[in-house]
Scaffold this active site. Structure first.
Site, PDB file in Angstrom:
ATOM      1  N   TYR A 121      -7.323 -12.897  -1.629  1.00 45.45           N
ATOM      2  CA  TYR A 121      -6.232 -11.810  -1.750  1.00 45.45           C
ATOM      3  C   TYR A 121      -5.058 -11.076  -1.056  1.00 45.45           C
ATOM      4  CZ  TYR A 121     -10.187 -11.339  -4.949  1.00 45.45           C
ATOM      5  OH  TYR A 121     -11.546 -12.630  -5.648  1.00 45.45           O
ATOM      6  N   GLN A 140       0.681  -1.040  -0.166  1.00 42.11           N
ATOM      7  CA  GLN A 140      -0.150  -0.345  -0.219  1.00 42.11           C
ATOM      8  C   GLN A 140       0.972   1.505   0.158  1.00 42.11           C
ATOM      9  OE1 GLN A 140      -3.101   0.232  -0.475  1.00 42.11           O
ATOM     10  NE2 GLN A 140      -4.200  -0.940   0.160  1.00 42.11           N
ATOM     11  N   GLU A 147      -3.599 -15.968  -3.308  1.00 39.24           N
ATOM     12  CA  GLU A 147      -3.007 -14.695  -3.746  1.00 39.24           C
ATOM     13  C   GLU A 147      -2.515 -15.761  -5.003  1.00 39.24           C
ATOM     14  OE1 GLU A 147      -2.414 -11.443  -6.100  1.00 39.24           O
ATOM     15  OE2 GLU A 147      -2.691 -11.371  -3.851  1.00 39.24           O
ATOM     16  N   CYS A 186     -11.512  -0.798  -2.882  1.00 40.94           N
ATOM     17  CA  CYS A 186     -11.003  -0.238  -3.171  1.00 40.94           C
ATOM     18  C   CYS A 186     -12.418   0.661  -4.288  1.00 40.94           C
ATOM     19  CB  CYS A 186      -9.672  -0.056  -3.731  1.00 40.94           C
ATOM     20  SG  CYS A 186      -9.560  -1.327  -5.163  1.00 40.94           S
ATOM     21  N   ASP A 206     -10.468  -8.788   0.114  1.00 36.51           N
ATOM     22  CA  ASP A 206      -9.296  -7.662  -0.621  1.00 36.51           C
ATOM     23  C   ASP A 206      -9.305  -7.713  -1.863  1.00 36.51           C
ATOM     24  OD1 ASP A 206      -8.354  -4.739  -0.513  1.00 36.51           O
ATOM     25  OD2 ASP A 206      -6.368  -5.575   0.413  1.00 36.51           O
TER      26      ASP A 206
END
EC number: 2.1.1.-
Length: 451
Positions: free
Chosen positions: A312, A283, A333, A408, A381
């Site tokens: 994720y 991030q 992932e 997001c 996420d």
């Protein structure tokens, strides 16, 4: 009927989801950059389509009380800070409103209290990563950002939202490239050497990585450049060359070479150490990422007996932050390199109860289900496109007591929440978080519980 280059007086009634001013004229909805609600402007018509149109401000007849004059219009033109003309408190209100509108219009949910957006005390100079193109402008090598919807470079020295030490290193490196007469990339002619500078800086460690993206392997006098960079910036722990000889918008090619120091840097988040490579997803706003992840942990209300799925999972930043508080964490992932990084990060922090797989989230869920793994909490996420229907169905089939959703993109989150509610989960609270001050982007955490 309005046509291109007509000038008309309008009042801005609202902001679009991406921060453009909205004006309604002759049955058309106009989108206007750098225009805020309540402002009266003289608008030039740029383009007219069937139901929507685009205009630009010719002059302001009355300005909003919430207009911020801290920013030059150049930052709006590049998209670096597309909400920078709005005062920060109003930016936070705008982001909360985006979440409320998405839930209401897409999910049909209007009875849930959406909390006030969590913001920053100092909402500038927050980015720990920069990706800056290198081009020739007016006969000189320059670094900056492209103008919106173009590949015309606007030279910039102060990037406003980037860590100031990153800005200083970019400008210093630009001056060295000029001094050593290294040729900037020319996209049209497919000539030149230096395409991009990528800089990462650990927010807490201060460690810096510089990546020179070039079209070929040989860099003239690179040893002298490195010497000058590390003399001026002792915090630089890694200088890497990436070779990208393709005609593409992708920043990195496939080949990386370490020119100086290590091939990674380190930083910490919520007390854990993380190894960050040139390509790692990490991030870009460390302070607010910690608030985002802590909110997700608080919403999940974890116990020492809990089994948690971290979907994720990236390089492990979320799952590892709560792993020591629960029984087991299962992470999935799709990017194999990220899974390898997650495993290294677990070892670095002496965490032994995490289990990572490189696979699609849907396939991993099916595999874990067959093995009899029963999660108490599933934490997701996803990328901007949100979750797939098959993932949502697979996650509800495992019957966790809670699903904690980090988003997001409020629109895709609202779409996914609607399906979760149809499958027996109830949205109970939502917390927007401002990871990208001065821009229209908003992240949020939503908690769904088994009805």
């Amino acid at each position: 009927m309005l046509k291109k280059n007509d000038i008309v007086e309008v009042e801005i009634s609202d902001l679009s989801h991406d921060g453009a001013g909205i004006a309604k004229v002759d049955g058309l909805v106009f989108f206007v950059d750098n225009a805020l609600p309540t402002e009266k402007i003289r608008m030039r018509v740029l383009k007219v389509k069937k139901n929507i149109a685009f205009g630009k401000v010719e002059s302001y007849l009355a300005k909003s009380a919430y207009r911020s004059d801290n920013l030059t219009v150049d930052y709006l033109r590049t998209g670096i800070a597309d909400l920078g003309h709005l005062t920060y408190g109003q930016q936070l209100n705008f982001k909360r409103k985006q979440v409320i509108n998405s839930l209401s219009k897409i999910a049909g949910i209007s009875d849930i209290e959406v909390a006030d957006t969590l913001g920053m005390d100092n909402p500038t100079a927050y980015r720990n990563k920069a990706q800056v193109p290198v081009r020739r402008v007016n006969g000189q090598l320059e670094t900056g950002f492209f103008r919106k919807n173009s590949h015309a470079l606007m030279p910039i020295e102060d990037y406003y939202i980037q860590d100031k030490e990153i800005d200083r290193l970019i400008n210093f490196t630009r001056d060295l490239l000029r001094r050593f007469d290294l040729k900037p990339y020319d996209e049209k002619e497919q000539t030149g050497l230096i395409r991009n500078l990528v800089v990462r800086r650990g927010h807490y460690t201060g460690q810096i990585m510089l990546v020179l993206v070039t079209t070929r392997s040989k860099i003239f006098r690179i040893e002298q450049m490195i010497e000058k960079i590390i003399s001026e910036f002792p915090a630089v722990k890694s200088i890497i060359q990436n070779i990208n000889d393709r005609n593409t918008n992708a920043i990195f090619g496939s080949e990386f070479r370490t020119l100086y120091g290590e091939d990674t840097i380190e930083d910490t988040m919520l007390g854990n150490r993380y190894i960050i490579s040139a390509q790692s997803f990490y991030q870009v706003n460390t302070v607010m990422a910690e608030k985002l992840y802590q909110t997700a942990i608080d919403f999940s209300d974890l116990t020492p007996d809990d089994t948690v799925i971290d979907a994720y999972s990236g390089i492990g930043t979320i799952g590892l932050s709560f792993a020591k508080k629960v029984k087991d964490v299962y992470g999935v992932e799709v990017i194999e390199a990220a899974v390898r990084d997650a495993e290294k990060n677990a070892a670095l922090n002496n965490i032994t109860n995490v289990h990572y797989v490189a696979d699609s989230a849907e396939k991993a869920m099916a595999s874990w289900s067959k093995r009899g793994i029963k999660p108490d909490v599933i934490l997701v996420d996803p990328p901007r496109k949100g979750l797939t229907e098959s993932f949502i169905e697979a996650s509800t089939a495992m019957q966790p007591r809670k699903i904690t959703y980090i988003s997001c993109a409020p629109a895709t989150m609202a779409r996914d929440v609607k399906l979760y509610e149809e499958l027996g989960y109830k949205l109970v609270k939502v917390q927007p978080v401002d990871l990208f001050p001065q821009t229209h982007h908003v992240e949020c955490v939503a908690l769904l519980v088994k009805a």
